[in-house]
Design a protein around this motif. Structure first.
Motif, PDB file in Angstrom:
ATOM      1  N   GLY A 165       4.226  -6.168   0.988  1.00 30.15           N
ATOM      2  CA  GLY A 165       4.787  -4.844   1.227  1.00 30.15           C
ATOM      3  C   GLY A 165       3.981  -3.766   0.527  1.00 30.15           C
ATOM      4  O   GLY A 165       3.700  -2.697   1.092  1.00 30.15           O
ATOM      5  N   ALA A 166       3.587  -4.027  -0.719  1.00 33.97           N
ATOM      6  CA  ALA A 166       2.748  -3.086  -1.454  1.00 33.97           C
ATOM      7  C   ALA A 166       1.401  -2.908  -0.775  1.00 33.97           C
ATOM      8  O   ALA A 166       0.845  -1.797  -0.727  1.00 33.97           O
ATOM      9  N   ALA A 167       0.862  -4.001  -0.226  1.00 33.86           N
ATOM     10  CA  ALA A 167      -0.428  -3.929   0.470  1.00 33.86           C
ATOM     11  C   ALA A 167      -0.338  -3.032   1.707  1.00 33.86           C
ATOM     12  O   ALA A 167      -1.263  -2.264   2.000  1.00 33.86           O
ATOM     13  N   ILE A 168       0.778  -3.124   2.421  1.00 35.42           N
ATOM     14  CA  ILE A 168       0.976  -2.263   3.596  1.00 35.42           C
ATOM     15  C   ILE A 168       1.055  -0.806   3.175  1.00 35.42           C
ATOM     16  O   ILE A 168       0.430   0.074   3.780  1.00 35.42           O
ATOM     17  N   SER A 169       1.814  -0.522   2.139  1.00 37.51           N
ATOM     18  CA  SER A 169       1.943   0.856   1.668  1.00 37.51           C
ATOM     19  C   SER A 169       0.607   1.405   1.184  1.00 37.51           C
ATOM     20  O   SER A 169       0.304   2.586   1.379  1.00 37.51           O
ATOM     21  N   LEU A 170      -0.197   0.558   0.565  1.00 33.52           N
ATOM     22  CA  LEU A 170      -1.499   0.998   0.064  1.00 33.52           C
ATOM     23  C   LEU A 170      -2.394   1.503   1.192  1.00 33.52           C
ATOM     24  O   LEU A 170      -3.172   2.444   1.002  1.00 33.52           O
ATOM     25  N   THR A 171      -2.287   0.905   2.367  1.00 34.37           N
ATOM     26  CA  THR A 171      -3.099   1.377   3.502  1.00 34.37           C
ATOM     27  C   THR A 171      -2.717   2.796   3.901  1.00 34.37           C
ATOM     28  O   THR A 171      -3.543   3.546   4.417  1.00 34.37           O
ATOM     29  N   ARG A 172      -1.463   3.173   3.648  1.00 35.04           N
ATOM     30  CA  ARG A 172      -1.005   4.522   3.982  1.00 35.04           C
ATOM     31  C   ARG A 172      -1.241   5.507   2.844  1.00 35.04           C
ATOM     32  O   ARG A 172      -1.345   6.717   3.071  1.00 35.04           O
TER      33      ARG A 172
END
Length: 353
Positions: A24-31
């Motif tokens: 989940g953190a990895a997904i947010s990092l892309t944004r």
């Protein structure tokens, strides 16, 4: 606040722990590439998950903890067993010490609230924090609070919720004077319990330049977007939230079943699939994930315990936005502009959900 947004994550929180928190953190990092993470929990489990996300690993620090707060722990048990040692406590403490700008946890709500209150303390004049979230409506979005931080509340408590919720709405929605309504069983002034009627009288008497109190809002008014901010005590607010989430899933299942029943319905779906995708997107509860604990000396975001990685990413996004919008400062300013709203409130039973 530093140029980077530093987010502390309780990597052991929720039903699935690091297996959801890390992706989940990895997904947010892309944004939000200007983000750094502090991951608290079992370092072996966290590092195993990080291997699949090298970009996240490059901007993360893992802090090992031996204790994880259970989803079934009572707040008092969590404080006794996990104070100073648990992933939940240490991630909250990172905000207190300035190591992080915000903490996000999918853990036990009651334990998170108890630890956050104990560690961070409340803002002057606020006895009980509230969980506030952005609720999708037919008009756009509304801020709804309290969604389950505590049970019950007198008129002063409800008035303070209105002040804090209006500050959040002004920040997020860029509104000069958001509308505020009290959730009630009817819109007539004689409806509801003594506390909510007294709160309405207090809000009318305030005639605040910071928000426009429009009176009572019934349950169906939440989805209609009857007000920019809808205020409720935590018991009713949490039931409203869970009922709305369940209804959204129920309608999705009905649509899926109906569209696959006959060859005609399948053909109709092919022609209307873009519309159905848009509907599914609007009804996706993951996109409304992430409740903000308002009233604390720090920013704390609560994710649903059973959410997916996508859902947890939205909770991390909420934390990021709260820091970038400097929400805490603006709520402080609003509270100080409305000193009448800062009554001394009675202690209430903490909710465990």
């Amino acid at each position: 606040m530093s140029q980077k947004v530093r987010i502390a994550l309780d990597a052991m929180g929720g039903d699935f722990g690091a297996s959801v928190v890390v992706p989940g953190a990895a997904i947010s990092l892309t944004r939000h590439p200007d983000t750094e993470f502090l991951l608290y929990g079992d370092s072996a489990l966290i590092n195993k998950e990080l291997q699949a996300h090298p970009a996240l690993k490059a901007v993360s620090e893992v802090i090992h903890t031996d204790v994880a707060v259970s989803m079934h722990d009572k707040p008092s048990q969590a404080l006794r067993r996990g104070r100073k040692t648990s992933s939940m406590w240490q991630s909250i403490e990172a905000v207190k010490t300035g190591k992080a700008d915000v903490v996000v946890s999918a853990g036990n709500t009651g334990a998170l609230m108890a630890m956050a209150r104990f560690c961070l303390r409340t803002l002057p004049g606020v006895d009980r924090p509230a969980i506030a979230a952005v609720w999708p409506t037919l008009r756009g979005d509304s801020v709804v609070l309290d969604l389950g931080a505590s049970i019950g509340g007198d008129a002063e408590h409800l008035r303070t919720l209105a002040v804090m919720g209006s500050a959040m709405a002004r920040v997020l929605f860029d509104l000069e004077r958001p509308t505020v309504g009290l959730l009630n069983i009817g819109v007539e002034e004689i409806k509801g319990g003594e506390e909510i009627r007294a709160a309405a009288d207090l809000l009318r008497a305030m005639d605040s330049p910071q928000f426009d109190f429009i009176g009572f809002v019934e349950g169906d008014g939440i989805g209609k977007g009857a007000a920019d901010v809808i205020v409720s005590e935590g018991f009713a607010g949490n039931i409203a939230l869970k009922a709305a989430e369940g209804t959204a899933r129920q309608i999705s299942e009905y649509l899926r079943s109906a569209m696959s029943r006959t060859w005609r319905s399948k053909l109709g779906y092919l022609f209307a699939r873009q519309a159905f995708r848009s509907l599914k997107d609007k009804m996706d509860p993951n996109k409304s994930n992430g409740g903000v604990f308002l009233g604390l000396n720090g920013v704390v975001v609560k994710s649903h315990g059973g959410t997916s990685a996508d859902g947890f990413a939205y909770a991390v996004d909420v934390g990021y936005d709260m820091v970038r919008y400097d929400l805490l400062t603006k709520i402080n300013q609003t509270l100080h502009r409305d000193p009448a709203a800062l009554g001394v409130l009675p202690t209430a039973q903490e909710a465990v959900s």
